[in-house]
Design an enzyme around this catalytic site. Structure first.
Site, PDB file in Angstrom:
ATOM      1  N   ALA A 252       0.859  -1.201   0.000  1.00 22.52           N
ATOM      2  CA  ALA A 252       0.000   0.000   0.000  1.00 22.52           C
ATOM      3  C   ALA A 252       0.885   1.237   0.000  1.00 22.52           C
ATOM      4  CB  ALA A 252      -0.888  -0.002   1.228  1.00 22.52           C
ATOM      5  N   CYS A 260       4.131   3.056 -17.754  1.00 26.30           N
ATOM      6  CA  CYS A 260       3.314   1.955 -18.258  1.00 26.30           C
ATOM      7  C   CYS A 260       1.926   1.850 -17.630  1.00 26.30           C
ATOM      8  CB  CYS A 260       4.094   0.649 -18.101  1.00 26.30           C
ATOM      9  SG  CYS A 260       5.493   0.608 -19.230  1.00 26.30           S
ATOM     10  N   LYS A 320       9.567   4.994  -8.879  1.00 32.19           N
ATOM     11  CA  LYS A 320       9.840   3.799  -8.050  1.00 32.19           C
ATOM     12  C   LYS A 320      11.332   3.778  -7.810  1.00 32.19           C
ATOM     13  CE  LYS A 320      10.264  -0.230 -10.235  1.00 32.19           C
ATOM     14  NZ  LYS A 320      10.059  -1.389 -11.129  1.00 32.19           N
ATOM     15  N   ARG A 327       8.544   9.700 -15.148  1.00 30.76           N
ATOM     16  CA  ARG A 327       7.275   9.746 -15.884  1.00 30.76           C
ATOM     17  C   ARG A 327       6.120   9.316 -14.979  1.00 30.76           C
ATOM     18  NH1 ARG A 327       8.974   6.573 -21.375  1.00 30.76           N
ATOM     19  NH2 ARG A 327      10.228   5.393 -19.876  1.00 30.76           N
TER      20      ARG A 327
HETATM   21  C1  UDX Z   1       8.334   1.955 -25.004  1.00 32.17           C
HETATM   22  C2  UDX Z   1       6.823   2.127 -24.969  1.00 32.17           C
HETATM   23  O1  UDX Z   1       6.589   3.371 -24.324  1.00 32.17           O
HETATM   24  C3  UDX Z   1       6.193   1.047 -24.168  1.00 32.17           C
HETATM   25  O2  UDX Z   1       4.788   1.151 -24.262  1.00 32.17           O
HETATM   26  C4  UDX Z   1       6.593  -0.254 -24.746  1.00 32.17           C
HETATM   27  O3  UDX Z   1       6.086  -1.269 -23.888  1.00 32.17           O
HETATM   28  C5  UDX Z   1       8.086  -0.377 -24.919  1.00 32.17           C
HETATM   29  O4  UDX Z   1       8.639   0.748 -25.606  1.00 32.17           O
HETATM   30  P1  UDX Z   1      10.113   2.836 -23.352  1.00 32.17           P
HETATM   31  O5  UDX Z   1      11.317   2.127 -23.804  1.00 32.17           O
HETATM   32  O6  UDX Z   1      10.008   3.281 -21.937  1.00 32.17           O
HETATM   33  O7  UDX Z   1       8.808   1.994 -23.659  1.00 32.17           O
HETATM   34  O8  UDX Z   1       9.918   4.094 -24.318  1.00 32.17           O
HETATM   35  P2  UDX Z   1      10.871   5.349 -24.421  1.00 32.17           P
HETATM   36  O9  UDX Z   1      11.833   5.361 -23.294  1.00 32.17           O
HETATM   37  O10 UDX Z   1       9.953   6.479 -24.683  1.00 32.17           O
HETATM   38  O11 UDX Z   1      11.731   5.030 -25.745  1.00 32.17           O
HETATM   39  C6  UDX Z   1      11.168   5.071 -27.010  1.00 32.17           C
HETATM   40  C7  UDX Z   1      12.339   5.356 -27.972  1.00 32.17           C
HETATM   41  O12 UDX Z   1      11.879   5.319 -29.305  1.00 32.17           O
HETATM   42  C8  UDX Z   1      12.957   6.742 -27.737  1.00 32.17           C
HETATM   43  O13 UDX Z   1      14.344   6.600 -27.557  1.00 32.17           O
HETATM   44  C9  UDX Z   1      12.659   7.502 -29.032  1.00 32.17           C
HETATM   45  O14 UDX Z   1      13.684   8.395 -29.393  1.00 32.17           O
HETATM   46  C10 UDX Z   1      12.559   6.361 -30.024  1.00 32.17           C
HETATM   47  N1  UDX Z   1      11.787   6.685 -31.214  1.00 32.17           N
HETATM   48  C11 UDX Z   1      10.604   7.334 -31.103  1.00 32.17           C
HETATM   49  C12 UDX Z   1      12.291   6.302 -32.465  1.00 32.17           C
HETATM   50  O15 UDX Z   1      13.377   5.739 -32.562  1.00 32.17           O
HETATM   51  N2  UDX Z   1      11.554   6.551 -33.581  1.00 32.17           N
HETATM   52  C13 UDX Z   1      10.367   7.221 -33.513  1.00 32.17           C
HETATM   53  O16 UDX Z   1       9.739   7.446 -34.565  1.00 32.17           O
HETATM   54  C14 UDX Z   1       9.890   7.628 -32.245  1.00 32.17           C
HETATM   55  C1  UDX Z   2       5.358  -2.363 -14.912  1.00 38.89           C
HETATM   56  C2  UDX Z   2       5.107  -3.873 -14.925  1.00 38.89           C
HETATM   57  O1  UDX Z   2       5.475  -4.411 -13.661  1.00 38.89           O
HETATM   58  C3  UDX Z   2       5.967  -4.526 -16.024  1.00 38.89           C
HETATM   59  O2  UDX Z   2       5.689  -5.907 -16.081  1.00 38.89           O
HETATM   60  C4  UDX Z   2       5.603  -3.861 -17.361  1.00 38.89           C
HETATM   61  O3  UDX Z   2       6.392  -4.409 -18.407  1.00 38.89           O
HETATM   62  C5  UDX Z   2       5.844  -2.366 -17.290  1.00 38.89           C
HETATM   63  O4  UDX Z   2       5.086  -1.792 -16.212  1.00 38.89           O
HETATM   64  P1  UDX Z   2       7.169  -0.705 -13.994  1.00 38.89           P
HETATM   65  O5  UDX Z   2       6.152   0.322 -14.366  1.00 38.89           O
HETATM   66  O6  UDX Z   2       8.574  -0.526 -14.429  1.00 38.89           O
HETATM   67  O7  UDX Z   2       6.701  -2.153 -14.570  1.00 38.89           O
HETATM   68  O8  UDX Z   2       7.224  -0.791 -12.404  1.00 38.89           O
HETATM   69  P2  UDX Z   2       6.450  -1.632 -11.285  1.00 38.89           P
HETATM   70  O9  UDX Z   2       7.464  -2.250 -10.431  1.00 38.89           O
HETATM   71  O10 UDX Z   2       5.415  -2.472 -11.885  1.00 38.89           O
HETATM   72  O11 UDX Z   2       5.728  -0.441 -10.426  1.00 38.89           O
HETATM   73  C6  UDX Z   2       4.785   0.340 -11.075  1.00 38.89           C
HETATM   74  C7  UDX Z   2       4.231   1.315 -10.047  1.00 38.89           C
HETATM   75  O12 UDX Z   2       3.455   0.611  -9.062  1.00 38.89           O
HETATM   76  C8  UDX Z   2       5.298   2.104  -9.282  1.00 38.89           C
HETATM   77  O13 UDX Z   2       4.880   3.453  -9.165  1.00 38.89           O
HETATM   78  C9  UDX Z   2       5.319   1.446  -7.914  1.00 38.89           C
HETATM   79  O14 UDX Z   2       5.658   2.381  -6.896  1.00 38.89           O
HETATM   80  C10 UDX Z   2       3.873   0.997  -7.756  1.00 38.89           C
HETATM   81  N1  UDX Z   2       3.706  -0.152  -6.875  1.00 38.89           N
HETATM   82  C11 UDX Z   2       4.262  -1.348  -7.227  1.00 38.89           C
HETATM   83  C12 UDX Z   2       2.938  -0.020  -5.718  1.00 38.89           C
HETATM   84  O15 UDX Z   2       2.441   1.067  -5.423  1.00 38.89           O
HETATM   85  N2  UDX Z   2       2.747  -1.106  -4.921  1.00 38.89           N
HETATM   86  C13 UDX Z   2       3.303  -2.320  -5.230  1.00 38.89           C
HETATM   87  O16 UDX Z   2       3.116  -3.272  -4.461  1.00 38.89           O
HETATM   88  C14 UDX Z   2       4.083  -2.450  -6.411  1.00 38.89           C
END
Ligand code: UDX
Ligand code: UDX
Length: 430
Positions: A252, A260, A320, A327
Site C-alpha cells: 500500500a 506503463c 519507483k 514519468r
Molecule cells: C516503449 C513504450 O513506451 C512502451 O509502451 C513499450 O512497452 C516499450 O517501448 P520505453 O522504452 O520506456 O517503452 O519508451 P521510451 O523510453 O519512450 O523510448 C522510445 C524510444 O523510441 C525513444 O528513444 C525515441 O527516441 C525512439 N523513437 C521514437 C524512435 O526511434 N523513432 C520514432 O519514430 C519515435
Molecule cells: C510495470 C510492470 O510491472 C511490467 O511488467 C511492465 O512491463 C511495465 O510496467 P514498472 O512500471 O517498471 O513495470 O514498475 P512496477 O514495479 O510495476 O511499479 C509500477 C508502479 O506501481 C510504481 O509506481 C510502484 O511504486 C507501484 N507499486 C508497485 C505499488 O504502489 N505497490 C506495489 O506493491 C508495487
C-alpha cells in the site's frame, strides 16, 4: 541471428543488450541522434542497474552497435523489433504516431523477407495495422510476417527481466515466424505462449491492468485499515501467503506511476469503452489511484492548519526505486498539491536530477539527505528508495525543526521512528 531494434528507450536498449548477450548480432536504431551517440560511446543515458556493464560488454564483443541511419539498418536485417514509445493521447487512447512511422520506414526500405516484431505496448488490433502500414509503404514484393511479442520488463530490474522472463508471449498468424522467434529466445527456460497477435496484445494490457488492480485494491484496504488502526502490511502478508493471491504488488502507498501502468490502464479503458464493453472494475482502479495522493495530503492537512511557508522535505522523485524515470511519478502530484498550499519545498532523490521546470517553481534540490532535512517542519517520503530506510533517523531527529514524518510508502518502522520523537503516519500504518 542479425536483429534490428527500432527505438533505443528503456525497453529497446535493454532488449538489445540482452539479445546481444545471447549471441545475436544486434543493431539499435533511434531517431534521437544524441541517444545513438551516447550509446555508441558506451554511455547509458538513463539509469538501469547492471545495464551499463552489459552495454559496455556487448559493445566490446562487437555484437551490439547503434545507428541513426534507417535505410542501411533495415536493409541489413531480416528480423526487426519495434520498441518505440506509445504514450497516451489526451483522451487516453495510445498515440501510435511512432509505431506508424517505424512501420512505414520498414516498408520504405524493405528489400526482401522480413519478420517484424512489435514489442511496444500497442492497442488491440495494432499489430494487424502494422502489417497494413508496411504493405502500403513498400514497393518490395517479398513476403513478410508480423509478430506481437510484448515486453514485461520492470524498470529497476529490466535487464534481469529480459534475461530471465517468466514467460514469452508470441502472437502471429505465421507458424514460421513463431518458430523463428522461439529460436531467437531458445536460451530462455520459461513457458512460451503461441497465440494470435490480438491475444498477445490483450495479454500485455490485461497483465498490467491486473497488477494495477492489486495495487488499488490494497490501497483501498489501507484506507479502511486507517479507520480501524490495522497495519495493512500484516493484512497483505496474511493475504499473500495464499498462492492464489501472491504477495507481490500488495504494497500500500501513494499508488502507481511510471510510463506503463497509467497509460496502459487508460488505453484499455478507452478501447473497452469504444467497443461497447466498459471495464467497470478497472475504471474504479484508476479512480482509486487518482485519488490516493489527495487522501495522503489530507492526512498532512489534518496535522497542519496551513502549510504556507512550511519547510517540507520530499524524499524520492522517481516513480519507483532504482530508476531515474520520473514519468507519471506520484512525487510530482504531491509536490503540485504542496505548491498550491504555498509550502517551501526541498526535494531529495538518490539519482534523479530535478528538471528545470520544477526548479523554476522555486523548488530546491539538496543531494545530501541530512542537509536536505535540516530545519524541516515535516518530511514526506514519496519513493521507497532503500536509502530512506538506511539513513540515520536519530541524526535527522536532531536536524529537523518539526518532528513529523508522512511515509507515503510505509517503508519505516513506525515504533522505532516514534521512539525518536517523531509523529509518524503512513497509509494504513502508523
Ligand atoms: C516503449 C513504450 O513506451 C512502451 O509502451 C513499450 O512497452 C516499450 O517501448 P520505453 O522504452 O520506456 O517503452 O519508451 P521510451 O523510453 O519512450 O523510448 C522510445 C524510444 O523510441 C525513444 O528513444 C525515441 O527516441 C525512439 N523513437 C521514437 C524512435 O526511434 N523513432 C520514432 O519514430 C519515435
Ligand atoms: C510495470 C510492470 O510491472 C511490467 O511488467 C511492465 O512491463 C511495465 O510496467 P514498472 O512500471 O517498471 O513495470 O514498475 P512496477 O514495479 O510495476 O511499479 C509500477 C508502479 O506501481 C510504481 O509506481 C510502484 O511504486 C507501484 N507499486 C508497485 C505499488 O504502489 N505497490 C506495489 O506493491 C508495487
Amino acid at each position: 541471428m542479425k536483429i534490428l531494434i527500432i527505438g533505443m528507450g528503456y525497453v529497446g536498449t535493454t532488449m538489445g543488450a540482452a539479445l546481444a548477450n545471447t549471441g545475436h548480432e544486434v543493431t539499435g536504431l533511434d531517431v534521437d541522434k544524441a541517444k545513438i551517440e551516447s550509446l555508441t560511446k558506451g554511455i547509458l543515458y538513463f539509469h538501469e542497474p547492471d545495464l551499463q556493464e552489459m552495454l559496455s560488454k556487448q559493445l566490446q564483443t562487437k555484437r551490439l552497435s547503434f545507428t541513426s541511419d534507417p535505410k542501411e539498418a533495415i536493409k541489413d536485417n531480416e528480423i526487426i523489433f519495434i520498441t518505440v514509445g506509445t504514450p497516451s493521447l489526451k483522451n487516453g487512447n495510445a498515440d501510435l504516431t511512432y509505431i506508424k512511422q517505424a512501420a512505414e520506414m520498414i516498408g520504405k526500405y524493405k528489400n526482401g523477407k522480413k519478420i517484424v516484431v512489435v514489442k511496444s505496448t500497442v492497442p488491440l488490433g495494432t499489430t494487424e495495422n502494422v502489417k497494413q502500414w508496411i504493405e502500403v509503404a513498400t514497393e518490395d514484393p517479398s513476403p513478410f510476417d508480423v509478430v506481437m511479442n510484448p515486453e514485461f520488463l520492470r524498470e529497476g530490474r529490466a535487464l534481469q527481466d529480459a534475461l530471465n522472463p517468466d514467460r514469452v508471449v508470441l502472437g502471429s498468424h505465421s507458424d514460421e515466424a513463431l518458430n523463428t522467434l522461439e529460436k531467437i529466445y531458445s536460451n530462455l527456460h520459461c513457458p512460451f505462449i503461441r497465440t494470435t497477435p490480438v491475444a498477445a496484445e490483450m495479454t500485455k494490457y490485461a497483465s498490467n491492468a491486473f497488477l494495477a488492480t492489486k495495487i488499488s485494491f490494497i490501497n483501498e484496504i489501507a484506507r479502511l485499515c486507517d479507520q480501524f488502526g490495522i497495519h495493512v502490511q500484516d493484512v497483505a502478508k496474511g493475504m499473500g501467503l495464499d498462492d492464489r493471491i501472491g504477495g507481490a504488488f500488495l504494497k500500500a502507498g501513494l499508488g502507481y506511476g511510471g510510463s506503463c501502468f497509467p497509460k496502459d490502464v487508460k488505453e484499455l479503458l478507452w478501447t473497452a469503452d469504444h467497443s461497447g464493453c466498459p471495464l467497470r472494475i478497472l475504471k474504479e482502479v484508476e479512480r482509486v489511484n487518482h485519488d490516493q495522493p489527495q487522501y495522503f495530503i489530507e492526512k498532512v492537512m489534518k496535522k497542519f492548519a496551513s502549510l504556507e511557508g512550511k519547510r517540507i522535505v520530499i524524499l524520492g522523485l522517481s516513480f519507483k526505486p532504482h530508476t531515474d524515470d520520473i514519468r507519471e511519478s506520484v512525487s510530482f502530484s504531491i509536490i503540485n498539491k504542496l505548491l498550491q498550499e504555498k509550502a517551501n519545498i526541498i526535494v531529495h532523490d538518490p539519482i534523479v536530477k530535478l528538471p528545470n521546470e520544477w526548479v523554476n517553481k522555486g523548488i530546491k534540490q539538496i543531494n545530501d539527505p541530512y542537509e536536505a532535512t535540516e530545519e524541516a517542519d515535516l518530511i514526506i517520503i514519496c519513493t521507497d528508495w532503500p536509502l530512506y530506510k538506511e539513513i540515520d533517523w536519530a541524526k535527522i531527529s536532531e536536524l529537523v525543526k518539526g518532528h513529523y514524518i508522512f511515509d507515503g510508502r510505509n517503508i519505516l518502522e513506525a515504533d522505532c521512528i516514534k521512539k525518536l520523537g517523531f509523529n509518524y503516519e503512513g497509509i494504513g500504518y502508523d
